[in-house]
Design a protein around this motif. Structure first.
Motif, PDB file in Angstrom:
ATOM      1  N   GLY A 556       0.803  -1.212   0.000  1.00 56.24           N
ATOM      2  CA  GLY A 556       0.000   0.000   0.000  1.00 56.24           C
ATOM      3  C   GLY A 556       0.832   1.255   0.000  1.00 56.24           C
ATOM      4  O   GLY A 556       0.507   2.230  -0.699  1.00 56.24           O
ATOM      5  N   ASP A 557       1.947   1.271   0.766  1.00 53.22           N
ATOM      6  CA  ASP A 557       2.788   2.465   0.794  1.00 53.22           C
ATOM      7  C   ASP A 557       3.448   2.725  -0.550  1.00 53.22           C
ATOM      8  O   ASP A 557       3.664   3.877  -0.943  1.00 53.22           O
ATOM      9  CB  ASP A 557       3.834   2.361   1.902  1.00 53.22           C
ATOM     10  N   PHE A 558       3.760   1.631  -1.293  1.00 54.91           N
ATOM     11  CA  PHE A 558       4.326   1.815  -2.628  1.00 54.91           C
ATOM     12  C   PHE A 558       3.312   2.470  -3.556  1.00 54.91           C
ATOM     13  O   PHE A 558       3.649   3.391  -4.308  1.00 54.91           O
ATOM     14  CB  PHE A 558       4.761   0.471  -3.214  1.00 54.91           C
ATOM     15  N   LEU A 559       2.052   2.024  -3.508  1.00 54.70           N
ATOM     16  CA  LEU A 559       1.041   2.570  -4.405  1.00 54.70           C
ATOM     17  C   LEU A 559       0.754   4.034  -4.092  1.00 54.70           C
ATOM     18  O   LEU A 559       0.540   4.842  -5.008  1.00 54.70           O
ATOM     19  CB  LEU A 559      -0.237   1.735  -4.311  1.00 54.70           C
ATOM     20  N   VAL A 560       0.759   4.392  -2.816  1.00 54.25           N
ATOM     21  CA  VAL A 560       0.567   5.795  -2.454  1.00 54.25           C
ATOM     22  C   VAL A 560       1.727   6.633  -2.983  1.00 54.25           C
ATOM     23  O   VAL A 560       1.527   7.707  -3.579  1.00 54.25           O
ATOM     24  CB  VAL A 560       0.446   5.942  -0.922  1.00 54.25           C
ATOM     25  N   GLU A 561       2.953   6.158  -2.787  1.00 52.47           N
ATOM     26  CA  GLU A 561       4.121   6.886  -3.277  1.00 52.47           C
ATOM     27  C   GLU A 561       4.127   6.965  -4.802  1.00 52.47           C
ATOM     28  O   GLU A 561       4.465   8.011  -5.376  1.00 52.47           O
ATOM     29  CB  GLU A 561       5.405   6.206  -2.796  1.00 52.47           C
ATOM     30  N   LEU A 562       3.740   5.862  -5.455  1.00 51.00           N
ATOM     31  CA  LEU A 562       3.708   5.833  -6.916  1.00 51.00           C
ATOM     32  C   LEU A 562       2.799   6.922  -7.457  1.00 51.00           C
ATOM     33  O   LEU A 562       3.171   7.652  -8.387  1.00 51.00           O
ATOM     34  CB  LEU A 562       3.229   4.455  -7.389  1.00 51.00           C
ATOM     35  N   PHE A 563       1.616   7.055  -6.870  1.00 55.10           N
ATOM     36  CA  PHE A 563       0.644   7.996  -7.425  1.00 55.10           C
ATOM     37  C   PHE A 563       0.911   9.426  -6.971  1.00 55.10           C
ATOM     38  O   PHE A 563       0.837  10.366  -7.774  1.00 55.10           O
ATOM     39  CB  PHE A 563      -0.772   7.588  -7.028  1.00 55.10           C
ATOM     40  N   ASP A 564       1.237   9.588  -5.697  1.00 55.92           N
ATOM     41  CA  ASP A 564       1.350  10.949  -5.154  1.00 55.92           C
ATOM     42  C   ASP A 564       2.712  11.596  -5.402  1.00 55.92           C
ATOM     43  O   ASP A 564       2.813  12.820  -5.490  1.00 55.92           O
ATOM     44  CB  ASP A 564       1.080  10.932  -3.646  1.00 55.92           C
ATOM     45  N   LYS A 565       3.764  10.791  -5.534  1.00 57.35           N
ATOM     46  CA  LYS A 565       5.099  11.360  -5.692  1.00 57.35           C
ATOM     47  C   LYS A 565       5.716  11.038  -7.046  1.00 57.35           C
ATOM     48  O   LYS A 565       6.153  11.932  -7.776  1.00 57.35           O
ATOM     49  CB  LYS A 565       6.008  10.850  -4.569  1.00 57.35           C
ATOM     50  N   ARG A 566       5.784   9.729  -7.372  1.00 55.36           N
ATOM     51  CA  ARG A 566       6.483   9.316  -8.594  1.00 55.36           C
ATOM     52  C   ARG A 566       5.777   9.819  -9.858  1.00 55.36           C
ATOM     53  O   ARG A 566       6.429  10.311 -10.781  1.00 55.36           O
ATOM     54  CB  ARG A 566       6.584   7.795  -8.651  1.00 55.36           C
ATOM     55  N   LEU A 567       4.472   9.671  -9.918  1.00 53.57           N
ATOM     56  CA  LEU A 567       3.737  10.060 -11.127  1.00 53.57           C
ATOM     57  C   LEU A 567       3.938  11.532 -11.478  1.00 53.57           C
ATOM     58  O   LEU A 567       4.222  11.844 -12.637  1.00 53.57           O
ATOM     59  CB  LEU A 567       2.250   9.733 -10.963  1.00 53.57           C
ATOM     60  N   PRO A 568       3.838  12.462 -10.536  1.00 53.80           N
ATOM     61  CA  PRO A 568       4.104  13.866 -10.897  1.00 53.80           C
ATOM     62  C   PRO A 568       5.548  14.114 -11.343  1.00 53.80           C
ATOM     63  O   PRO A 568       5.794  15.016 -12.152  1.00 53.80           O
ATOM     64  CB  PRO A 568       3.797  14.626  -9.596  1.00 53.80           C
ATOM     65  N   GLU A 569       6.503  13.323 -10.834  1.00 51.36           N
ATOM     66  CA  GLU A 569       7.896  13.501 -11.214  1.00 51.36           C
ATOM     67  C   GLU A 569       8.136  13.154 -12.678  1.00 51.36           C
ATOM     68  O   GLU A 569       8.875  13.844 -13.379  1.00 51.36           O
ATOM     69  CB  GLU A 569       8.795  12.628 -10.339  1.00 51.36           C
ATOM     70  N   HIS A 570       7.516  12.071 -13.129  1.00 50.44           N
ATOM     71  CA  HIS A 570       7.735  11.617 -14.512  1.00 50.44           C
ATOM     72  C   HIS A 570       6.467  10.898 -14.983  1.00 50.44           C
ATOM     73  O   HIS A 570       6.383   9.672 -14.968  1.00 50.44           O
ATOM     74  CB  HIS A 570       8.933  10.670 -14.563  1.00 50.44           C
TER      75      HIS A 570
END
Length: 597
Positions: A556-570
């Motif tokens: 779950g923490d990976f999916l939150v980071e993926l959407f909230d942090k990683r996706l805006p980065e790239h």
């Protein structure tokens, strides 16, 4: 829909089949046997103890056999299918699959075409075999999801054959046939691609033959119904549209998808091709709202999770054609994989150059780079050597999202304990070793015929066109063109670092110059960018990921980071991971809502 089962212990081997043949939409039900067949492209041939189903439109390549079938019907081949099926299957081409059974000797056979475009799935349960043309329709006693298949999906973005999402259910492999009886199930290939690899050949006779074969392949697909073509603006689809104009002598109907997103739209090239060939061109610009509406429909239509993001554009193309009254679309899939058009072919050749460096120089060079790789000017050189030292096909997976993000960072520990992390690589290595070719380019092509075409691109087009109520054909995968590619000199496919050199040179005075020289793009989808900007699409994507987090597959923490942090980065890069997780959750929500590990 084709589905059924045979219980060999209960099968009545003495009573003849009903005198009334099996008709579409009805089931043949006998002790130990059930067979249901329905669909526009299913032919049924029945004798007292035997049934043959012919699915699709097989092309009989042997003239004498074609004459016999013409006058006696497909039942003529039943004796050969019972004894030597490879002899018959090697005389067939086109898109097809076959099912034959004999109640007297208690045997059933299944066969798929070279690229498994009308495939079968099956499951063996003791002395019973069940089968269907969809994985989710195989009549098994218990339908459970396979954790290994879920991992394979997240690795490949599809589930490659022979596995399916369901435990115990297998997919018949491309160019294979299966025979089942009380003694068990045997699957083996009836066709294996073998690259002849002549060192050289005269260009102009080959070019003339090639153009003739493409024209004939398109012409064969225009005999029935109203036919149009996908048009992305690339060399493959543009060639199909041009040959469709030549074959029919009329303005072809061509369908394109555009995106109002920088770097994703190539409508300019589609219009150039349409104008060049006088096509009636229909273009549709997909919007985020289309994705919100279409994602649940497309995800649920597939018989197992499917993560190719260009499926949505293909679907809207097919819907346009259907609304215009067309019954069939021609697709350009296969041109890259037959004639060397993917950029990774040139990239892997560059890495292959390192193999020619004498070993006496490699050790000191690698030691030097190891000591100095922190220096910006030498970092790329060190990376090149690291990758060049990796064998193929493993080298091509170094950029896989799972490896880049870290397996332990992505997956829940309980899920990882249930899967073999090496299984995807082992499958790739197995396929790589099975390709009958000596040169690097042909090894890569044969590898892609399986993973890129049969497991990915073709199911994408087949699934979305069927959802839209359309037929589809792939002229570049015509058997004569496949055979032509197998015998083409390797340097004609990758000429130095020039991709699909022969293809472009052979069509240089046929295609517009702008199409010949353009960079490859296709129906790429700007999903990541839109998911950040459009509230409804953002909500669909994020809610899908959070729902998937509860299933115990990804952290779950990976999916939150993926959407909230990683996706805006790239958004272009990480949007792919968001997409495949979202499509998996959408499929699970439709087909297995109760699933949880």
């Amino acid at each position: 829909m084709i589905r059924g089962h045979i219980d060999f212990d209960l099968l009545d081997r003495h009573t003849p089949l009903p005198s009334e043949p099996l008709t579409q939409g009805q089931a043949l039900v006998l002790p130990g046997l059930e067979l249901f067949a329905d669909g526009l492209h299913v032919q049924v041939f029945q004798e007292s103890h035997a049934v043959l189903l012919v699915i699709g439109t097989p092309r009989v390549r042997d003239v004498r056999l074609a004459q016999h079938i013409k006058y006696s019907g497909w039942g003529y081949v039943l004796p050969w299918l019972r004894s030597t099926p490879k002899d018959i299957l090697n005389q067939l081409g086109g898109r097809f699959s076959l099912l034959w059974l004999n109640t007297q000797n208690g045997r059933i056979g299944l066969a798929s075409d070279r690229f498994n475009t009308y495939g079968f799935c099956y499951a063996q349960e003791g002395r019973r075999i069940a089968f269907a043309d969809r994985a989710d329709a195989v009549p098994v006693s218990a339908r459970t999801l396979d954790p290994q298949a879920l991992f394979n999906y997240l690795y490949f973005h599809v589930i490659p054959a022979p596995a399916t999402i369901f435990c115990g259910v297998k997919r018949l492999q491309p160019g294979a046939w299966l025979e089942a009886s009380a003694e068990g199930v045997v699957e083996q290939p009836w066709w294996v691609a073998k690259f002849d690899e002549p060192p050289k050949s005269k260009f102009y006779p080959l070019a003339e033959t090639f153009r003739t074969l493409v024209h004939e392949a398109v012409l064969r697909e225009t005999s029935n119904g109203q036919v149009g073509a996908f048009l992305s603006g690339g060399t493959d689809s543009s060639t199909v549209v041009g040959m469709l104009a030549k074959a029919t002598g009329q303005a072809p109907q061509a369908y394109s998808i555009g995106f109002e997103a920088e770097g994703y739209d190539e409508m300019e090239f589609a219009r150039i091709a349409a104008n060049h060939f006088g096509a009636q061109h229909r273009a549709y610009y997909v919007t985020p709202s289309d994705l919100v509406e279409g994602i649940p429909q497309v995800a649920a239509h597939y018989d197992q999770p499917f993560g190719n993001s260009s499926s949505l554009p293909a679907y809207y193309c097919a819907k346009m054609a259907r609304a215009d009254g067309l019954t069939k679309l021609l697709a350009g899939d296969g041109g890259d994989e037959l004639f060397g058009g993917n950029t990774r072919y040139a990239k892997q050749r560059i890495f292959g150059y390192y193999d020619n460096v004498p070993g006496i120089f490699k050790s000191p060079l690698e030691f030097f780079l190891k000591q100095t790789r922190s220096l910006p000017l030498l970092r790329k050189a060190a990376s090149y050597v690291d990758q060049a030292n990796q064998p193929l096909p493993d080298r091509m997976e170094q950029y896989n999202l799972l490896h880049r993000l870290g397996i332990d960072n992505i997956f829940a520990p309980n899920f990882l304990s249930q899967v073999d992390l090496q299984a995807p690589m082992q499958l790739q290595q197995q396929v790589w070793q099975s390709v009958q070719a000596k040169t690097l380019i042909n090894k890569m092509l044969g590898f892609d015929w399986r993973f890129t075409l049969a497991d990915n691109d073709l199911p994408k087009v087949l699934g979305t066109t069927s959802l839209a109520g359309m037929q589809v054909a792939f002229p570049f995968l015509d058997d004569d063109l496949v055979d032509f590619s197998l015998a083409l000199p390797p340097k004609y496919k990758l000429h130095g670092l020039k991709l699909r050199w022969f293809f472009k040179e052979a069509l240089r005075d046929f295609l517009p110059d702008e199409i010949i020289t353009k960079k490859k793009q296709g129906f790429g989808l700007p999903f990541g960018h839109w998911a950040l900007k459009d509230p409804a699409l953002r909500q669909l994507a994020r809610s899908s990921l959070m729902a998937f987090a509860d299933r115990g597959v990804l952290r779950g923490d990976f999916l939150v980071e993926l959407f909230d942090k990683r996706l805006p980065e790239h958004p272009g890069y990480y949007g792919e991971m968001v997409w495949i997780a979202m499509m998996l959750e959408q499929w699970l929500d439709a087909k297995a809502p109760e699933f949880h590990l």
